[in-house]
Design an enzyme around this catalytic site. Structure first.
Site, PDB file in Angstrom:
ATOM      1  N   HIS A 131      -0.469   9.394   2.837  1.00  0.00           N
ATOM      2  CA  HIS A 131      -1.726   8.646   2.962  1.00  0.00           C
ATOM      3  C   HIS A 131      -1.549   7.572   4.020  1.00  0.00           C
ATOM      4  O   HIS A 131      -0.440   7.375   4.528  1.00  0.00           O
ATOM      5  CB  HIS A 131      -2.108   8.046   1.603  1.00  0.00           C
ATOM      6  CG  HIS A 131      -1.089   7.072   1.108  1.00  0.00           C
ATOM      7  ND1 HIS A 131      -0.056   7.436   0.279  1.00  0.00           N
ATOM      8  CD2 HIS A 131      -0.901   5.762   1.384  1.00  0.00           C
ATOM      9  CE1 HIS A 131       0.705   6.383   0.045  1.00  0.00           C
ATOM     10  NE2 HIS A 131       0.218   5.346   0.710  1.00  0.00           N
ATOM     11  N   HIS A 191      -9.312   4.169  -1.940  1.00  0.00           N
ATOM     12  CA  HIS A 191      -8.307   3.214  -1.466  1.00  0.00           C
ATOM     13  C   HIS A 191      -7.736   3.630  -0.121  1.00  0.00           C
ATOM     14  O   HIS A 191      -7.232   2.818   0.641  1.00  0.00           O
ATOM     15  CB  HIS A 191      -7.150   3.097  -2.464  1.00  0.00           C
ATOM     16  CG  HIS A 191      -7.570   2.744  -3.840  1.00  0.00           C
ATOM     17  ND1 HIS A 191      -8.245   1.573  -4.133  1.00  0.00           N
ATOM     18  CD2 HIS A 191      -7.423   3.397  -5.026  1.00  0.00           C
ATOM     19  CE1 HIS A 191      -8.480   1.526  -5.432  1.00  0.00           C
ATOM     20  NE2 HIS A 191      -8.014   2.621  -5.994  1.00  0.00           N
ATOM     21  N   THR A 242       0.561  -0.544  -3.861  1.00  0.00           N
ATOM     22  CA  THR A 242      -0.721  -0.553  -4.568  1.00  0.00           C
ATOM     23  C   THR A 242      -0.429  -0.665  -6.069  1.00  0.00           C
ATOM     24  O   THR A 242       0.679  -0.331  -6.502  1.00  0.00           O
ATOM     25  CB  THR A 242      -1.501   0.757  -4.312  1.00  0.00           C
ATOM     26  OG1 THR A 242      -0.677   1.860  -4.681  1.00  0.00           O
ATOM     27  CG2 THR A 242      -1.903   0.876  -2.852  1.00  0.00           C
ATOM     28  N   HIS A 285      -2.553   3.591   5.870  1.00  0.00           N
ATOM     29  CA  HIS A 285      -3.002   2.198   5.761  1.00  0.00           C
ATOM     30  C   HIS A 285      -3.398   1.704   7.142  1.00  0.00           C
ATOM     31  O   HIS A 285      -2.715   1.974   8.132  1.00  0.00           O
ATOM     32  CB  HIS A 285      -1.886   1.310   5.219  1.00  0.00           C
ATOM     33  CG  HIS A 285      -1.438   1.690   3.845  1.00  0.00           C
ATOM     34  ND1 HIS A 285      -2.022   1.178   2.711  1.00  0.00           N
ATOM     35  CD2 HIS A 285      -0.477   2.546   3.420  1.00  0.00           C
ATOM     36  CE1 HIS A 285      -1.423   1.689   1.641  1.00  0.00           C
ATOM     37  NE2 HIS A 285      -0.488   2.532   2.053  1.00  0.00           N
TER      38      HIS A 285
HETATM   39 ZN   LIG Z   1       0.916   3.472   1.032  1.00  0.00          ZN
END
Ligand SMILES: [Zn+2]
Length: 247
Positions: free
Chosen positions: A111, A86, A199, A113
């Site tokens: 993380h 992801h 998410t 995006h």
């Molecule tokens: Zn995120």
């Protein structure tokens, strides 16, 4: 038990820690099983459509407020860089903390995006980094850092070099050190609102703090991340009269 079997048993015990985070969950995606259909994939994902304080949002028309100062106290203890199918996710070790509202949160992971999930006054950025923190009672606070095209960022470079090309793979960070602070801007003015995970399972009551000053990464670095994840941003969600507070 001989030494070899003992080692094997010990490694076996540790193994779950090294499973990709996505191993046990119902499959979801940004295409196919896309964000519009997440809630249909699992009963646990109901909040993705039924929730009324979902993220991301367009951060606009903020109410001026004197927000508590963010004390971002990150060390350099980071264990691994994972391609979890992801996103690219950096797992934090101990000693990386955020203090806000008199609470001391532990950084769990960060993380990325592409493109950015939040819009800042209608503007989308090439990337957004999420620093996910937890209290012992599982309360979540996320700091969002918007990333714009400019100079190359050395820490992002280290992360990109380590990031496995294959989903489900993980690379250990050499020496367990990463100067993650260099992924933060110089100033910590921020916009705050109450939202959700972006998410599945889209859990709500996430304390969102998006920093107003972006950090720079190079066009080449943006392209390399985009080669791994061409689009892993959830669309903008309805505001439902939530207040947006701006520093
Ligand atoms: Zn995120």
């Amino acid at each position: 038990m001989n030494r070899r079997n003992l080692l094997k048993a010990f490694t076996g015990l540790c193994f779950p820690l090294y499973q990709p985070a996505s191993a046990a969950e119902t499959h979801w995606d940004y295409k196919g099983d896309d964000p519009q259909h997440w809630s249909e994939l699992s009963a646990e994902y109901q909040s993705c459509s039924a929730g009324v304080s979902q993220s991301p949002i367009n951060l606009d028309h903020g109410i001026k407020a004197s927000l508590p100062q963010l004390e971002i106290d990150y060390g350099d203890n980071f264990t691994s860089v994972e391609n979890n199918g992801h996103t690219v996710l950096v797992t934090a070790g101990k000693g990386n903390q955020l203090v806000v509202d008199g609470e001391r949160y532990n950084l769990v992971q960060c993380h990325f995006h592409h493109p950015s999930e939040h819009l800042l006054k209608g503007a989308r950025f090439p990337l957004e980094c999420h620093f996910v923190h937890r209290l012992p009672d599982d309360e979540i606070a996320v700091i969002g850092v918007l990333m714009k095209e400019g100079r190359r960022n050395d820490v992002f470079e280290q992360i990109l070099r380590l990031a496995p090309k294959t989903p489900g793979k993980m690379a250990e960070i050499p020496g367990g050190h990463l100067a993650i602070k260099n992924l933060l801007p110089a100033t910590f003015h921020y916009i705050r609102y109450s939202g959700s995970l972006t998410t599945p399972p889209c859990s709500e009551a996430v304390n969102w703090m998006v920093l107003i000053e972006p950090v720079e990464i190079s066009a080449e670095q943006i392209a390399r991340f985009a080669a791994l994840y061409p689009d892993n941003a959830r669309p903008i969600q309805p505001l439902h009269h939530r207040p947006i507070l701006e520093d």
